[in-house]
Motif scaffolding. Structure first.
Motif, PDB file in Angstrom:
ATOM      1  N   ASP A 278      43.735  45.285  34.091  1.00 30.86           N
ATOM      2  CA  ASP A 278      42.307  45.548  34.274  1.00 30.86           C
ATOM      3  C   ASP A 278      41.687  46.324  33.119  1.00 30.86           C
ATOM      4  O   ASP A 278      40.923  45.766  32.311  1.00 30.86           O
ATOM      5  CB  ASP A 278      42.085  46.295  35.597  1.00 30.86           C
ATOM      6  CG  ASP A 278      40.616  46.455  35.926  1.00 30.86           C
ATOM      7  OD1 ASP A 278      39.817  45.587  35.502  1.00 30.86           O
ATOM      8  OD2 ASP A 278      40.247  47.436  36.587  1.00 30.86           O
TER       9      ASP A 278
ATOM     10  N   LYS B 113      35.322  47.192  28.593  1.00 33.77           N
ATOM     11  CA  LYS B 113      34.647  48.359  29.184  1.00 33.77           C
ATOM     12  C   LYS B 113      35.335  49.614  28.677  1.00 33.77           C
ATOM     13  O   LYS B 113      36.543  49.763  28.819  1.00 33.77           O
ATOM     14  CB  LYS B 113      34.722  48.318  30.719  1.00 33.77           C
ATOM     15  CG  LYS B 113      33.639  47.472  31.341  1.00 33.77           C
ATOM     16  CD  LYS B 113      33.573  47.700  32.840  1.00 33.77           C
ATOM     17  CE  LYS B 113      32.530  46.818  33.476  1.00 33.77           C
ATOM     18  NZ  LYS B 113      32.532  46.899  34.947  1.00 33.77           N
TER      19      LYS B 113
ATOM     20  N   LYS C 136      40.704  37.665  35.199  1.00 37.66           N
ATOM     21  CA  LYS C 136      39.710  38.627  34.718  1.00 37.66           C
ATOM     22  C   LYS C 136      39.015  38.095  33.473  1.00 37.66           C
ATOM     23  O   LYS C 136      37.794  38.209  33.324  1.00 37.66           O
ATOM     24  CB  LYS C 136      40.367  39.986  34.425  1.00 37.66           C
ATOM     25  CG  LYS C 136      39.345  40.943  33.827  1.00 37.66           C
ATOM     26  CD  LYS C 136      39.629  42.379  33.947  1.00 37.66           C
ATOM     27  CE  LYS C 136      38.399  43.137  33.407  1.00 37.66           C
ATOM     28  NZ  LYS C 136      38.571  44.547  33.288  1.00 37.66           N
TER      29      LYS C 136
ATOM     30  N   GLU D 282      28.170  42.169  32.575  1.00 41.68           N
ATOM     31  CA  GLU D 282      28.025  42.385  34.016  1.00 41.68           C
ATOM     32  C   GLU D 282      26.599  42.191  34.530  1.00 41.68           C
ATOM     33  O   GLU D 282      26.038  43.019  35.235  1.00 41.68           O
ATOM     34  CB  GLU D 282      28.548  43.788  34.390  1.00 41.68           C
ATOM     35  CG  GLU D 282      28.901  43.881  35.871  1.00 41.68           C
ATOM     36  CD  GLU D 282      29.650  45.158  36.227  1.00 41.68           C
ATOM     37  OE1 GLU D 282      30.721  45.421  35.673  1.00 41.68           O
ATOM     38  OE2 GLU D 282      29.132  45.878  37.099  1.00 41.68           O
TER      39      GLU D 282
ATOM     40  N   LEU E 211      34.238  41.876  40.087  1.00 45.78           N
ATOM     41  CA  LEU E 211      35.380  42.755  39.783  1.00 45.78           C
ATOM     42  C   LEU E 211      35.203  44.143  40.382  1.00 45.78           C
ATOM     43  O   LEU E 211      36.126  44.961  40.361  1.00 45.78           O
ATOM     44  CB  LEU E 211      35.583  42.855  38.263  1.00 45.78           C
ATOM     45  CG  LEU E 211      36.019  41.559  37.576  1.00 45.78           C
ATOM     46  CD1 LEU E 211      35.929  41.694  36.063  1.00 45.78           C
ATOM     47  CD2 LEU E 211      37.440  41.173  37.979  1.00 45.78           C
TER      48      LEU E 211
HETATM   49  N1  GLY Z   1      37.128  46.912  35.929  1.00 42.96           N
HETATM   50  C1  GLY Z   1      36.082  46.042  36.192  1.00 42.96           C
HETATM   51  C2  GLY Z   1      35.551  45.364  34.975  1.00 42.96           C
HETATM   52  O1  GLY Z   1      36.167  45.399  33.938  1.00 42.96           O
HETATM   53  O2  GLY Z   1      34.501  44.784  35.048  1.00 42.96           O
END
Ligand code: GLY
Length: 357
Positions: A131, A137, A217, A227, A234
């Motif tokens: 993750d 991020k 992911k 996002e 997620l």
């Molecule tokens: N941990 C969630 C993301 O990377 O969006």
């Protein structure tokens, strides 16, 4: 194992990792390579990592204290100062060798030092491998509020070597496993089922599953890196999960919760909400709760603490116009985002969790 390409980065696995890293380092000719470690990875991972490097470039090691409690701007200041004192310039490279705290904080430091230097993630925890280190991020906590300050900017590459997992205690492995279970719950019922058949978390069993989780992911973050829409999936389990984690972080006398342990509670309570709001079947909720409780310790959340936890939801990063927006499941393997939840259901969901045995 096949490498996985995202928009600006690439994830390499196992035997390919150091070959690709050395090739990249030779070609890029950095002025200095800085390796960021914490007290744990300094002790358990650094010597092995250094033994894989084949470069003449000067190397400096910067160490931070281990633990989520140190994922803050003061620690960043320490690293920025160390970089500055050690003569880092724009051709310097920062390699983050550690778990989620090191990769998140190190990524943020790299993205902001002299307005941005290159960085590479070498995640050493399961959580960071599946993750934190993938998807760009970066950031730190603000007080007890998780990941409040940061930027999204991908590393040059991510190197996943499951040898590092051998150094982890079982509860840390389980913590990362929660994010893998999340990947199944939000996108792939078959993956969720296969994960639940694992009896023991061994690196041999985990290797190909880690690859699957990163694939899931990566598909999501490649479509929606910032996002705006599907990356929100997620965050399943993280709305109440982060609030619970933040609450327990500032009340260490109650219980110490690892991220995955808090998120596991978050996924149970948010699955309860889904049965009321988005059509998740109660039989599916039963399976989800049973499977999580078979792995993660049951925590007592006192009624007196409910309001403080619910109050923390107003800081959730997905909120828009003061509305708290959840990711909920329609069914196992399928999620929906931007769901509003009536306040009394939040209390009911915590009651539901406490009623589980
Ligand atoms: N941990 C969630 C993301 O990377 O969006």
């Amino acid at each position: 194992m096949q490498s996985i390409k995202s928009k600006d980065s690439i994830v390499y696995f196992q035997e390919e990792t150091y070959v690709k890293l050395n090739k990249y380092l030779k070609k890029a000719s950095h002025s200095t390579i800085f390796i960021l470690v914490d007290t744990n990875t300094h002790e358990h991972c650094l010597a092995y990592f250094m033994s894989q490097l084949e470069v003449d470039t000067p190397i400096e090691v910067i160490e931070i204290e281990a633990g989520e409690i140190n994922k803050n701007i003061e620690t960043c200041s320490g690293v920025w100062n160390a970089l500055s004192e050690l003569g880092a310039d724009r051709k310097s490279l920062l390699i983050n060798l550690g778990g989620g705290v090191v990769t998140d904080l190190g990524g943020f430091v790299a993205c902001t030092f002299k307005r941005g230097i290159s960085y590479i993630n070498v995640p050493t925890s399961l959580l960071a491998q599946v993750d934190a280190s993938v998807g760009g991020k970066t950031g730190v906590d603000l007080g007890n509020l998780k990941n409040m300050v940061g930027v999204i900017s991908e590393s040059e590459m991510v190197l996943i070597d499951t040898n590092y997992l051998e150094t982890l205690p079982n509860n840390e492995l389980k913590s990362g496993f929660a994010e893998m279970l999340k990947h199944g719950l939000i996108t792939d019922a078959n993956y969720w089922q296969r994960l639940n058949q694992i009896k023991e978390l061994t690196t041999t069993d985990l290797s190909s599953l880690i690859h699957e989780s990163v694939t899931i992911k990566n598909k999501i973050v490649t479509v929606d890196p910032t996002e705006q829409n599907i990356r929100k999936y997620l965050n399943f389990g993280h709305t109440l999960g982060h609030a619970i984690e933040s609450y327990f972080l500032t009340h260490p006398e109650k219980t110490t919760l690892l991220h995955g342990e808090a998120i596991a509670i978050g996924m149970i309570v948010e699955s309860f909400l889904a049965t009321k709001l988005t059509g998740l079947k109660t039989e599916e909720l039963d399976i989800i709760s049973k499977n999580f409780l078979a792995i993660y310790p049951k925590v007592v959340i006192h009624k007196n603490d409910y309001q403080s936890i619910i109050d923390l939801l107003i800081f959730d990063k997905k909120n828009v116009g003061g509305k708290v927006l959840f990711v909920l499941l329609n069914k196992i393997g399928e999620a929906v985002f931007n769901c509003e939840v009536p306040k009394d259901l939040l209390t009911d969901s915590l009651d539901y969790y406490n009623s589980l045995t």
